[in-house]
Design a protein around this motif. Structure first.
Motif, short mmCIF file in Angstrom:
data_model
loop_
_atom_site.label_atom_id
_atom_site.label_comp_id
_atom_site.label_asym_id
_atom_site.label_seq_id
_atom_site.Cartn_x
_atom_site.Cartn_y
_atom_site.Cartn_z
N GLU A 48 6.03 3.66 13.46
CA GLU A 48 6.09 2.46 14.30
C GLU A 48 6.29 1.20 13.46
O GLU A 48 6.83 0.20 13.93
N ARG A 49 5.85 1.28 12.21
CA ARG A 49 5.94 0.12 11.31
C ARG A 49 7.19 0.14 10.44
O ARG A 49 7.66 -0.90 9.99
N MET A 50 7.72 1.31 10.21
CA MET A 50 8.82 1.48 9.25
C MET A 50 10.19 1.24 9.86
O MET A 50 10.52 1.78 10.92
N LEU A 51 11.01 0.46 9.18
CA LEU A 51 12.42 0.26 9.54
C LEU A 51 13.26 0.76 8.37
O LEU A 51 13.18 0.22 7.27
N ILE A 52 14.04 1.80 8.61
CA ILE A 52 14.78 2.45 7.52
C ILE A 52 16.15 1.81 7.34
O ILE A 52 16.90 1.62 8.30
N VAL A 53 16.48 1.50 6.07
CA VAL A 53 17.78 0.94 5.71
C VAL A 53 18.40 1.85 4.66
O VAL A 53 17.75 2.21 3.68
N ASP A 54 19.65 2.22 4.84
CA ASP A 54 20.37 3.07 3.89
C ASP A 54 20.66 2.26 2.62
O ASP A 54 21.47 1.34 2.64
N ALA A 55 19.99 2.64 1.52
CA ALA A 55 20.13 1.88 0.27
C ALA A 55 21.26 2.40 -0.62
O ALA A 55 21.45 1.90 -1.72
N SER A 56 22.02 3.40 -0.13
CA SER A 56 23.11 3.94 -0.94
C SER A 56 24.37 3.07 -0.85
O SER A 56 25.30 3.24 -1.64
N LYS A 57 24.40 2.15 0.08
CA LYS A 57 25.58 1.29 0.26
C LYS A 57 25.58 0.17 -0.78
O LYS A 57 24.64 0.02 -1.54
N ASP A 58 26.64 -0.65 -0.79
CA ASP A 58 26.73 -1.74 -1.76
C ASP A 58 25.63 -2.78 -1.47
O ASP A 58 25.13 -2.88 -0.35
N VAL A 59 25.30 -3.54 -2.49
CA VAL A 59 24.17 -4.47 -2.42
C VAL A 59 24.30 -5.46 -1.29
O VAL A 59 23.35 -5.71 -0.54
N GLU A 60 25.49 -6.04 -1.12
CA GLU A 60 25.68 -7.06 -0.09
C GLU A 60 25.41 -6.48 1.30
O GLU A 60 24.78 -7.13 2.14
N VAL B 79 0.81 -1.22 0.00
CA VAL B 79 0.00 0.00 0.00
C VAL B 79 0.85 1.27 0.00
O VAL B 79 0.49 2.26 -0.66
N ASP B 80 1.96 1.27 0.72
CA ASP B 80 2.78 2.48 0.81
C ASP B 80 3.19 3.00 -0.56
O ASP B 80 3.32 4.20 -0.76
N SER B 81 3.41 2.09 -1.51
CA SER B 81 3.79 2.51 -2.86
C SER B 81 2.68 3.35 -3.50
O SER B 81 2.96 4.36 -4.14
N SER B 82 1.45 2.92 -3.33
CA SER B 82 0.33 3.68 -3.89
C SER B 82 0.21 5.05 -3.22
O SER B 82 -0.07 6.06 -3.87
N LEU B 83 0.41 5.08 -1.91
CA LEU B 83 0.34 6.36 -1.19
C LEU B 83 1.39 7.32 -1.72
O LEU B 83 1.12 8.52 -1.89
N ALA B 84 2.60 6.81 -2.00
CA ALA B 84 3.69 7.67 -2.48
C ALA B 84 3.54 8.02 -3.96
O ALA B 84 3.63 9.19 -4.34
N TYR B 85 3.28 7.01 -4.79
CA TYR B 85 3.27 7.24 -6.24
C TYR B 85 1.99 7.90 -6.73
O TYR B 85 2.04 8.85 -7.51
N GLY C 122 6.63 12.03 -0.84
CA GLY C 122 5.53 11.20 -0.35
C GLY C 122 6.02 10.14 0.62
O GLY C 122 5.42 9.92 1.68
N TYR C 123 7.12 9.48 0.27
CA TYR C 123 7.66 8.46 1.15
C TYR C 123 8.10 9.04 2.50
O TYR C 123 7.94 8.41 3.54
N LYS C 124 8.65 10.26 2.47
CA LYS C 124 9.05 10.90 3.73
C LYS C 124 7.84 11.08 4.65
O LYS C 124 7.91 10.84 5.85
N GLN C 125 6.72 11.51 4.06
CA GLN C 125 5.50 11.68 4.84
C GLN C 125 4.99 10.34 5.37
O GLN C 125 4.53 10.25 6.51
N ILE C 126 5.09 9.32 4.54
CA ILE C 126 4.58 7.99 4.93
C ILE C 126 5.43 7.39 6.04
O ILE C 126 4.91 6.81 6.99
N VAL C 127 6.76 7.54 5.92
CA VAL C 127 7.66 7.03 6.96
C VAL C 127 7.35 7.69 8.30
O VAL C 127 7.36 7.04 9.35
N GLU C 128 7.07 8.98 8.27
CA GLU C 128 6.74 9.69 9.50
C GLU C 128 5.37 9.27 10.03
O GLU C 128 5.19 9.06 11.23
#
Length: 210
Positions: free
Chosen positions: A180-192, A99-105, A170-176
């Motif tokens: 309580e449900r969101m766990l943020i992971v830095d996706a700028s790092k290498d894939v592994e 659902v979050d994708s629809s809220l953002a996009y 939109g995602y920033k608003q949704i994360v806020e």
């Protein structure tokens, strides 16, 4: 029977959702955890056909509300046909987008409003939400750089940089809103590194739910 656990992966285009969520799923299976991997839109035959309609680059005249309703329809069928049955069997369900994708996009990218898109989708899912969501955080510019050389770009990949900035906002608003449900992971790092970090987060969720 043990209760299943529904975990979703979210993030802007180019954040590596599919690669990371599949990598996490592979690690779960390798470690003997009963899990399935699925995606949205899609995951089952009817929803995959709706996906083809939504993302076809030739469908440039598609109305924003039509797009939103198609996503909700696909989501409903996917939920009742695949996600809920797997959860009833006690499986861990790893899902690329929800659902979050629809809220953002559609809510922000298409400027239809987060509350309006939530209303459409809440009707479709009847309030059923994931236990936790792994949000892969990446800037719109970095995301677009990653998808620049894709052999096939779908209809959303080809949108303007402003659209992708709006999605990011939109995602920033949704994360806020759902912190309580969101766990943020830095996706700028290498894939592994990203896969390992996300996997460890998922293991924590499974442990907490156990």
């Amino acid at each position: 029977m043990k209760k299943g656990i529904f975990i979703t992966f979210e993030g802007p285009d180019g954040s590596g959702k599919t690669t990371v969520s599949k990598g996490v799923y592979d690690k779960l299976i390798a470690n003997g955890i009963d899990a399935i991997y699925t995606r949205e839109p899609g995951g089952i035959e009817i929803a995959e056909k709706i996906r083809d309609i939504i993302l076809d680059p030739k469908h440039t005249t598609m109305d924003a509300k039509t797009e939103a309703l198609l996503y909700a329809a696909s989501r409903r069928q996917h939920l009742v046909e695949k996600v809920k049955p797997a959860l009833e069997q006690g499986k861990v369900v790893i899902c690329d987008r929800f659902v979050d994708s629809s809220l953002a996009y559609q809510g922000c990218g298409r400027h239809l409003g987060i509350d309006e898109i939530w209303s459409i989708n809440n009707f479709a899912i009847e309030g059923f939400m994931p236990v936790k969501t792994i949000y892969l955080d990446l800037s719109a510019e970095d995301g677009l750089k990653r998808i620049e050389n894709r052999e096939f770009k779908d209809r959303l990949d080809q949108e303007t940089i402003q659209f992708h900035h709006d999605v990011q906002e939109g995602y920033k608003q949704i994360v806020e809103r759902f912190k309580e449900r969101m766990l943020i992971v830095d996706a700028s790092k290498d894939v592994e590194t990203v896969v390992d970090t996300a996997y460890n987060r998922v293991l924590e969720i499974i442990h907490d739910q156990g």
